[in-house]
Design a protein around this motif. Structure first.
Motif, PDB file in Angstrom:
ATOM      1  N   ILE A 244      -3.382  10.405  -2.961  1.00  0.00           N
ATOM      2  CA  ILE A 244      -3.669   9.286  -3.859  1.00  0.00           C
ATOM      3  C   ILE A 244      -3.111   8.012  -3.243  1.00  0.00           C
ATOM      4  O   ILE A 244      -1.913   7.934  -2.957  1.00  0.00           O
ATOM      5  N   ASN A 245      -3.982   7.032  -3.031  1.00  0.00           N
ATOM      6  CA  ASN A 245      -3.554   5.753  -2.488  1.00  0.00           C
ATOM      7  C   ASN A 245      -3.472   4.694  -3.585  1.00  0.00           C
ATOM      8  O   ASN A 245      -4.134   4.815  -4.623  1.00  0.00           O
ATOM      9  N   SER A 246      -2.698   3.644  -3.332  1.00  0.00           N
ATOM     10  CA  SER A 246      -2.659   2.482  -4.228  1.00  0.00           C
ATOM     11  C   SER A 246      -4.079   2.050  -4.554  1.00  0.00           C
ATOM     12  O   SER A 246      -4.952   2.063  -3.693  1.00  0.00           O
ATOM     13  N   GLY A 247      -4.277   1.668  -5.795  1.00  0.00           N
ATOM     14  CA  GLY A 247      -5.565   1.115  -6.195  1.00  0.00           C
ATOM     15  C   GLY A 247      -6.633   2.151  -6.511  1.00  0.00           C
ATOM     16  O   GLY A 247      -7.689   1.806  -7.026  1.00  0.00           O
ATOM     17  N   GLU A 248      -6.351   3.414  -6.204  1.00  0.00           N
ATOM     18  CA  GLU A 248      -7.333   4.470  -6.480  1.00  0.00           C
ATOM     19  C   GLU A 248      -7.026   5.145  -7.813  1.00  0.00           C
ATOM     20  O   GLU A 248      -5.866   5.341  -8.165  1.00  0.00           O
ATOM     21  N   THR A 249      -8.078   5.533  -8.508  1.00  0.00           N
ATOM     22  CA  THR A 249      -7.903   6.328  -9.718  1.00  0.00           C
ATOM     23  C   THR A 249      -8.537   7.694  -9.504  1.00  0.00           C
ATOM     24  O   THR A 249      -9.725   7.796  -9.217  1.00  0.00           O
ATOM     25  N   HIS A 250      -7.709   8.711  -9.596  1.00  0.00           N
ATOM     26  CA  HIS A 250      -8.166  10.090  -9.451  1.00  0.00           C
ATOM     27  C   HIS A 250      -8.092  10.776 -10.805  1.00  0.00           C
ATOM     28  O   HIS A 250      -7.087  10.649 -11.506  1.00  0.00           O
ATOM     29  N   ALA A 251      -9.131  11.498 -11.156  1.00  0.00           N
ATOM     30  CA  ALA A 251      -9.087  12.300 -12.372  1.00  0.00           C
ATOM     31  C   ALA A 251      -8.991  13.760 -11.972  1.00  0.00           C
ATOM     32  O   ALA A 251      -9.730  14.225 -11.100  1.00  0.00           O
ATOM     33  N   ILE A 252      -8.038  14.467 -12.602  1.00  0.00           N
ATOM     34  CA  ILE A 252      -8.007  15.919 -12.458  1.00  0.00           C
ATOM     35  C   ILE A 252      -8.499  16.484 -13.765  1.00  0.00           C
ATOM     36  O   ILE A 252      -7.960  16.191 -14.829  1.00  0.00           O
ATOM     37  N   MET A 253      -9.574  17.241 -13.695  1.00  0.00           N
ATOM     38  CA  MET A 253     -10.165  17.822 -14.888  1.00  0.00           C
ATOM     39  C   MET A 253     -10.179  19.324 -14.747  1.00  0.00           C
ATOM     40  O   MET A 253     -10.400  19.835 -13.652  1.00  0.00           O
ATOM     41  N   GLY A 254      -9.946  20.009 -15.848  1.00  0.00           N
ATOM     42  CA  GLY A 254      -9.997  21.452 -15.743  1.00  0.00           C
ATOM     43  C   GLY A 254      -9.758  22.115 -17.071  1.00  0.00           C
ATOM     44  O   GLY A 254      -9.249  21.485 -18.002  1.00  0.00           O
ATOM     45  N   PRO A 255     -10.117  23.383 -17.149  1.00  0.00           N
ATOM     46  CA  PRO A 255      -9.940  24.114 -18.400  1.00  0.00           C
ATOM     47  C   PRO A 255      -8.462  24.292 -18.738  1.00  0.00           C
ATOM     48  O   PRO A 255      -7.595  24.134 -17.878  1.00  0.00           O
TER      49      PRO A 255
ATOM     50  N   MET B 111       0.840  -1.204   0.000  1.00  0.00           N
ATOM     51  CA  MET B 111       0.000   0.000   0.000  1.00  0.00           C
ATOM     52  C   MET B 111       0.875   1.256   0.000  1.00  0.00           C
ATOM     53  O   MET B 111       1.729   1.430   0.843  1.00  0.00           O
ATOM     54  N   SER B 112       0.675   2.113  -0.999  1.00  0.00           N
ATOM     55  CA  SER B 112       1.446   3.350  -1.121  1.00  0.00           C
ATOM     56  C   SER B 112       0.530   4.562  -1.131  1.00  0.00           C
ATOM     57  O   SER B 112      -0.634   4.452  -1.525  1.00  0.00           O
ATOM     58  N   THR B 113       1.082   5.679  -0.705  1.00  0.00           N
ATOM     59  CA  THR B 113       0.320   6.925  -0.689  1.00  0.00           C
ATOM     60  C   THR B 113       1.176   8.081  -1.185  1.00  0.00           C
ATOM     61  O   THR B 113       2.297   8.270  -0.726  1.00  0.00           O
ATOM     62  N   LEU B 114       0.618   8.825  -2.127  1.00  0.00           N
ATOM     63  CA  LEU B 114       1.236  10.083  -2.545  1.00  0.00           C
ATOM     64  C   LEU B 114       0.416  11.210  -1.938  1.00  0.00           C
ATOM     65  O   LEU B 114      -0.794  11.279  -2.125  1.00  0.00           O
ATOM     66  N   GLU B 115       1.102  12.044  -1.175  1.00  0.00           N
ATOM     67  CA  GLU B 115       0.427  13.136  -0.476  1.00  0.00           C
ATOM     68  C   GLU B 115       0.938  14.475  -0.980  1.00  0.00           C
ATOM     69  O   GLU B 115       2.137  14.763  -0.886  1.00  0.00           O
ATOM     70  N   ILE B 116       0.036  15.282  -1.497  1.00  0.00           N
ATOM     71  CA  ILE B 116       0.393  16.628  -1.941  1.00  0.00           C
ATOM     72  C   ILE B 116      -0.263  17.593  -0.969  1.00  0.00           C
ATOM     73  O   ILE B 116      -1.483  17.546  -0.773  1.00  0.00           O
ATOM     74  N   LYS B 117       0.562  18.432  -0.334  1.00  0.00           N
ATOM     75  CA  LYS B 117       0.040  19.289   0.734  1.00  0.00           C
ATOM     76  C   LYS B 117       0.286  20.758   0.440  1.00  0.00           C
ATOM     77  O   LYS B 117       1.446  21.184   0.378  1.00  0.00           O
ATOM     78  N   ASP B 118      -0.790  21.491   0.255  1.00  0.00           N
ATOM     79  CA  ASP B 118      -0.746  22.950   0.126  1.00  0.00           C
ATOM     80  C   ASP B 118       0.370  23.414  -0.815  1.00  0.00           C
ATOM     81  O   ASP B 118       1.150  24.302  -0.478  1.00  0.00           O
ATOM     82  N   LEU B 119       0.397  22.819  -2.004  1.00  0.00           N
ATOM     83  CA  LEU B 119       1.489  23.071  -2.944  1.00  0.00           C
ATOM     84  C   LEU B 119       1.291  24.387  -3.698  1.00  0.00           C
ATOM     85  O   LEU B 119       0.260  24.613  -4.332  1.00  0.00           O
ATOM     86  N   HIS B 120       2.308  25.235  -3.589  1.00  0.00           N
ATOM     87  CA  HIS B 120       2.338  26.496  -4.343  1.00  0.00           C
ATOM     88  C   HIS B 120       3.521  26.446  -5.295  1.00  0.00           C
ATOM     89  O   HIS B 120       4.642  26.148  -4.864  1.00  0.00           O
ATOM     90  N   VAL B 121       3.299  26.737  -6.561  1.00  0.00           N
ATOM     91  CA  VAL B 121       4.360  26.643  -7.560  1.00  0.00           C
ATOM     92  C   VAL B 121       4.325  27.854  -8.479  1.00  0.00           C
ATOM     93  O   VAL B 121       3.259  28.291  -8.925  1.00  0.00           O
TER      94      VAL B 121
END
Ligand code: ADP
Ligand code: MG
Ligand code: MG
Length: 253
Positions: free
Chosen positions: A30-41, A1-11
């Motif tokens: 984002i955890n293992s086994g999960e599918t996240h979609a980022i949608m945007g203009p 089980m893996s987790t990618l954590e993005i916290k209050d990222l400013h770039v």
């Protein structure tokens, strides 16, 4: 089980006029086994997010954190990120003249695993993955990305994904420029990789089209450098019907 954590990222991105803030506080897990979609203009900063996690030098992380299983990703070199299990297609050079696909894949696999794969097994695996993606065997002898069509670039991306078996994969606009047949083959590849590797996926896309083939567990609407709304697959359906206008007017209000 893996987790990618993005916290209050400013770039901020480097431009001729100086640094330009693009990401304004992105939070995402984002955890293992999960599918996240980022949608945007267009221009909302989706690719900036992908490049920032990939460690592209043009993108300056002004604040925030990114962790993979508790390890600080932002302190890792690009190679270390790949070895840690992050797959970011855009970290690879656009063209690698003189380096064949076969050599490139083997080198990448060796770098990630810390040892060369057993040859017999590896050849079998590569051939199987290429068959799955309906790629001609001659493709393995071509120079990486040299003269690749849009569809070939995407298939090559998914081929890497299937062979390198990352923990977390970030795919930026994998659907763009694909006809329906290629979209289906590429989507099947992602779905296969989801099943065989159990990886977590972040699919970045402008259109809802690919989400008919790859079912997201979570949908994040990205506007003006941050997540404006989050939901399940029903949010993608709503976006398909309504577009981004509602979010854009809210963002400028
Ligand atoms: P998206 O992927 O959502 O279309 P991007 O992350 O590509 O958005 O771009 C977000 C904003 O940052 C845009 O206004 C774009 O012009 C700007 N931007 C991104 N990269 C650069 C760059 N290398 N130089 C200048 N501006 C950039
Ligand atoms: Mg864009
Ligand atoms: Mg983009």
């Amino acid at each position: 089980m893996s987790t990618l954590e993005i916290k209050d990222l400013h770039v901020s991105v480097e431009t001729k006029e100086g640094p330009k803030p693009i990401l304004r506080g992105v939070d995402l897990t984002i955890n293992s086994g999960e599918t996240h979609a980022i949608m945007g203009p267009n221009g909302s900063g989706k690719s900036t997010l992908a490049y920032s996690i990939a460690g592209h030098p043009k993108y300056d992380i002004t604040s925030g954190e990114v962790y993979l299983d508790g390890e600080n990703v932002l302190e890792m070199s690009v190679d270390e990120r790949a070895r840690a299990g992050l797959f970011l297609a855009m970290q690879y050079p656009v063209e690698v003249p003189g380096v064949s696909v076969a050599n490139f894949l083997r080198t990448a696999k060796t770098a990630i695993d810390g040892q060369a794969p057993a040859l017999r097994h590896w050849v079998k695996e590569v051939n199987g993955a290429m068959d799955n993606l309906r790629m001609d065997k001659s493709f393995a002898e071509r120079s990486v990305n040299e003269g690749f069509s849009g569809g070939e670039k995407k298939r090559h991306e998914i081929l890497q994904l299937e062979l390198l078996k990352p923990k977390i994969a970030i795919l930026d606009e994998t659907d763009s420029g694909l006809d329906v047949d290629a979209l289906r083959v590429v989507s099947e590849g992602v779905n296969r990789a989801k099943e065989t590797t159990g990886a977590g996926f972040l699919l970045i896309t402008h259109y809802t089209r690919i989400l008919r083939y790859i079912k997201p567990d979570f949908v994040h609407v990205f506007v003006n450098g941050r997540v404006a709304e989050e939901g399940g697959p029903e949010l993608a359906e709503r976006l398909e019907a309504e577009g981004y206008d509602r979010f854009l007017s809210a963002a400028t209000a």
